[in-house]
Design a protein around this motif. Structure first.
Motif, PDB file in Angstrom:
ATOM      1  N   ALA A  50     -16.149  34.773 -63.009  1.00 16.88           N
ATOM      2  CA  ALA A  50     -15.797  35.320 -61.677  1.00 16.88           C
ATOM      3  C   ALA A  50     -17.100  36.001 -61.120  1.00 16.88           C
ATOM      4  O   ALA A  50     -18.140  36.271 -61.815  1.00 16.88           O
ATOM      5  CB  ALA A  50     -15.099  36.739 -62.038  1.00 16.88           C
ATOM      6  N   ARG A  51     -17.126  35.961 -59.822  1.00 13.00           N
ATOM      7  CA  ARG A  51     -18.151  36.411 -58.989  1.00 13.00           C
ATOM      8  C   ARG A  51     -19.769  35.841 -59.445  1.00 13.00           C
ATOM      9  O   ARG A  51     -20.502  36.552 -59.509  1.00 13.00           O
ATOM     10  CB  ARG A  51     -18.283  37.909 -59.047  1.00 13.00           C
ATOM     11  N   GLU A  71      -7.041  35.632 -67.314  1.00  7.32           N
ATOM     12  CA  GLU A  71      -6.621  36.912 -66.599  1.00  7.32           C
ATOM     13  C   GLU A  71      -7.392  37.889 -66.263  1.00  7.32           C
ATOM     14  O   GLU A  71      -7.669  38.462 -65.305  1.00  7.32           O
ATOM     15  CB  GLU A  71      -5.463  37.290 -67.617  1.00  7.32           C
ATOM     16  N   GLU A  72      -8.633  38.123 -67.193  1.00  7.89           N
ATOM     17  CA  GLU A  72      -9.609  39.064 -66.844  1.00  7.89           C
ATOM     18  C   GLU A  72     -10.458  38.721 -65.836  1.00  7.89           C
ATOM     19  O   GLU A  72     -10.976  39.635 -64.929  1.00  7.89           O
ATOM     20  CB  GLU A  72     -10.426  39.337 -68.101  1.00  7.89           C
ATOM     21  N   CYS A  73     -10.943  37.399 -65.687  1.00  5.66           N
ATOM     22  CA  CYS A  73     -11.990  36.939 -64.561  1.00  5.66           C
ATOM     23  C   CYS A  73     -11.111  36.959 -63.333  1.00  5.66           C
ATOM     24  O   CYS A  73     -11.896  37.101 -62.332  1.00  5.66           O
ATOM     25  CB  CYS A  73     -12.449  35.804 -65.118  1.00  5.66           C
ATOM     26  N   ALA A  74      -9.783  36.753 -63.413  1.00 10.93           N
ATOM     27  CA  ALA A  74      -9.045  36.772 -62.061  1.00 10.93           C
ATOM     28  C   ALA A  74      -9.206  38.205 -61.684  1.00 10.93           C
ATOM     29  O   ALA A  74      -8.961  38.264 -60.300  1.00 10.93           O
ATOM     30  CB  ALA A  74      -7.672  35.908 -62.368  1.00 10.93           C
ATOM     31  N   ARG A  75      -8.905  39.095 -62.211  1.00 13.26           N
ATOM     32  CA  ARG A  75      -8.683  40.383 -62.076  1.00 13.26           C
ATOM     33  C   ARG A  75     -10.091  40.930 -61.559  1.00 13.26           C
ATOM     34  O   ARG A  75      -9.976  41.527 -60.430  1.00 13.26           O
ATOM     35  CB  ARG A  75      -8.151  41.390 -63.139  1.00 13.26           C
ATOM     36  N   LEU A  76     -11.277  40.544 -61.945  1.00 13.28           N
ATOM     37  CA  LEU A  76     -12.629  40.727 -61.582  1.00 13.28           C
ATOM     38  C   LEU A  76     -12.757  40.272 -60.242  1.00 13.28           C
ATOM     39  O   LEU A  76     -13.235  40.974 -59.387  1.00 13.28           O
ATOM     40  CB  LEU A  76     -13.550  40.527 -62.544  1.00 13.28           C
ATOM     41  N   ARG A  78     -10.721  39.318 -57.865  1.00 14.75           N
ATOM     42  CA  ARG A  78      -9.755  39.634 -56.880  1.00 14.75           C
ATOM     43  C   ARG A  78     -10.002  41.237 -56.675  1.00 14.75           C
ATOM     44  O   ARG A  78      -9.891  41.604 -55.382  1.00 14.75           O
ATOM     45  CB  ARG A  78      -8.197  39.692 -57.454  1.00 14.75           C
ATOM     46  N   ALA A  79     -10.613  42.025 -57.645  1.00 14.79           N
ATOM     47  CA  ALA A  79     -11.259  43.236 -57.242  1.00 14.79           C
ATOM     48  C   ALA A  79     -12.004  43.248 -56.327  1.00 14.79           C
ATOM     49  O   ALA A  79     -12.691  44.230 -55.542  1.00 14.79           O
ATOM     50  CB  ALA A  79     -11.588  43.786 -58.532  1.00 14.79           C
ATOM     51  N   HIS A  80     -12.880  42.241 -56.055  1.00 11.35           N
ATOM     52  CA  HIS A  80     -14.002  42.002 -54.800  1.00 11.35           C
ATOM     53  C   HIS A  80     -13.563  41.168 -53.834  1.00 11.35           C
ATOM     54  O   HIS A  80     -14.415  40.786 -53.094  1.00 11.35           O
ATOM     55  CB  HIS A  80     -15.372  41.759 -55.491  1.00 11.35           C
ATOM     56  N   SER A  81     -12.297  40.970 -53.605  1.00 12.36           N
ATOM     57  CA  SER A  81     -11.836  40.087 -52.648  1.00 12.36           C
ATOM     58  C   SER A  81     -11.260  40.800 -51.218  1.00 12.36           C
ATOM     59  O   SER A  81     -10.559  41.985 -51.501  1.00 12.36           O
ATOM     60  CB  SER A  81     -10.601  39.137 -53.126  1.00 12.36           C
ATOM     61  N   ASP A  85      -7.191  43.319 -50.110  1.00 11.40           N
ATOM     62  CA  ASP A  85      -7.425  44.579 -49.568  1.00 11.40           C
ATOM     63  C   ASP A  85      -7.758  45.699 -50.385  1.00 11.40           C
ATOM     64  O   ASP A  85      -7.421  46.670 -50.603  1.00 11.40           O
ATOM     65  CB  ASP A  85      -5.782  44.835 -49.352  1.00 11.40           C
ATOM     66  N   THR A  86      -8.814  45.228 -51.499  1.00 11.64           N
ATOM     67  CA  THR A  86      -9.323  46.107 -52.319  1.00 11.64           C
ATOM     68  C   THR A  86     -10.933  46.796 -51.881  1.00 11.64           C
ATOM     69  O   THR A  86     -11.346  47.566 -52.254  1.00 11.64           O
ATOM     70  CB  THR A  86      -9.656  45.425 -53.624  1.00 11.64           C
ATOM     71  N   ILE A  87     -11.198  46.106 -50.622  1.00  9.91           N
ATOM     72  CA  ILE A  87     -12.624  46.497 -50.293  1.00  9.91           C
ATOM     73  C   ILE A  87     -12.223  47.324 -48.786  1.00  9.91           C
ATOM     74  O   ILE A  87     -11.766  46.731 -47.957  1.00  9.91           O
ATOM     75  CB  ILE A  87     -13.493  45.389 -49.795  1.00  9.91           C
TER      76      ILE A  87
END
Length: 291
Positions: A50-51, A71-76, A78-81, A85-87
């Motif tokens: 991720a990233r 699952e963990e890398c997908a979460r990370l 998406r957290a910066h996507s 709608d997380t930013i």
């Protein structure tokens, strides 16, 4: 033994689609080019991380996953996507756009102004127009306004996009008609954020860029890659992440997101030996099978 390469995805440049490989190698894709590779025998599809960071778990991922992330890398990721709608504090200006993929398939979306039309090419938008430009939160509110007031979705399934590419209106004006009509309705709405500047409707057509003019109807799409499987075909069109390949069995669509995470080697024949989802005559997907 041939050297194995890992694909990091398809990118759209000013000259067309380009396959990117780990280590910085690039393969420009042109119409008529033979696309042929085999999945390393006994290979495993690994998480792409991720990233820009390697997956710390060195996890394997399913062949049908278009994200190629655990699952963990997908979460990370998406957290910066922005799309997730997380930013909320991105200072860059954003475009709001209307994108058309086929009859009855118009969506609203946002993309950073600095990216230009790259996001539309990545999504496979056949036609699009900018709707407005402004700060991120104003762009988000406008996107939500259109979803609520005009029932415009912010997502169109890729299966639906693929199903209509061979039956698009021949005239560019016909392809732009729904965008023009929806643009007029959108700018007439009240409650637009004051900081978002409306933009005139100027439809941009991607049929030529994608090579979709007169493209034969696809008979199916690759549903996943498997260890030891091969893909071979002549590139006749490309849209978004999809390559339309002419094979011995007809045109088959390959979603290049399915090839990330695998080790690939050059193919030696014209074989197609991976699972393919066949299309029915009415262009709806039917079931998985092997050609």
């Amino acid at each position: 033994m041939a050297q194995a390469w890992r694909c990091s995805g398809l990118r759209w440049s000013a000259d067309g689609p380009v396959l990117m490989w780990d280590g910085g190698r690039r393969s420009a894709l042109t119409w008529g080019k033979q696309v042929a590779f085999e999945v390393a025998d006994g290979g495993v599809r690994w998480c792409v991380g991720a990233r820009g960071h390697v997956c710390p778990m060195r996890a394997s991922v399913p062949g049908r996953s278009t994200g190629a992330r655990c699952e963990e890398c997908a979460r990370l990721d998406r957290a910066h996507s922005v799309a997730a709608d997380t930013i909320a504090d991105d200072p860059r200006p954003y475009h709001v756009y209307l994108a058309w993929f086929g009859p009855g398939m118009v969506k609203v979306g946002i993309t950073a102004l600095e990216r230009g039309p790259a996001r539309l090419l990545e999504q496979g938008a056949v036609c699009f127009s900018w709707l407005g430009a402004g700060p991120l939160m104003a762009a988000r509110r406008t996107e939500e306004l259109l979803r609520a007031a005009l029932r415009v979705p912010d997502r169109i399934p890729y299966a639906d996009k693929r199903a209509v590419r061979s039956v698009l209106p021949r005239a560019a004006a016909g392809r732009a008609a729904e965008v023009v009509e929806l643009h007029a309705r959108a700018v007439a709405l009240g409650d637009w954020p004051e900081s978002l500047e409306r933009e005139p409707c100027q439809p941009v057509d991607h049929v030529g860029v994608f090579g979709l003019e007169g493209v034969p109807a696809a008979v199916g799409s690759v549903s996943e890659l498997v260890a030891g499987g091969a893909v071979s075909g002549e590139l006749v069109a490309a849209a978004g992440p999809d390559l339309h390949l002419a094979t011995r069995r007809g045109v088959v669509v390959l979603d290049t997101r399915l090839i990330t995470g695998w080790e690939l080697v050059p193919a030696t024949g014209d074989e197609l030996s991976v699972p393919v989802r066949e299309f029915r005559a009415d262009t709806a997907a039917l079931q998985d099978g092997l050609f």
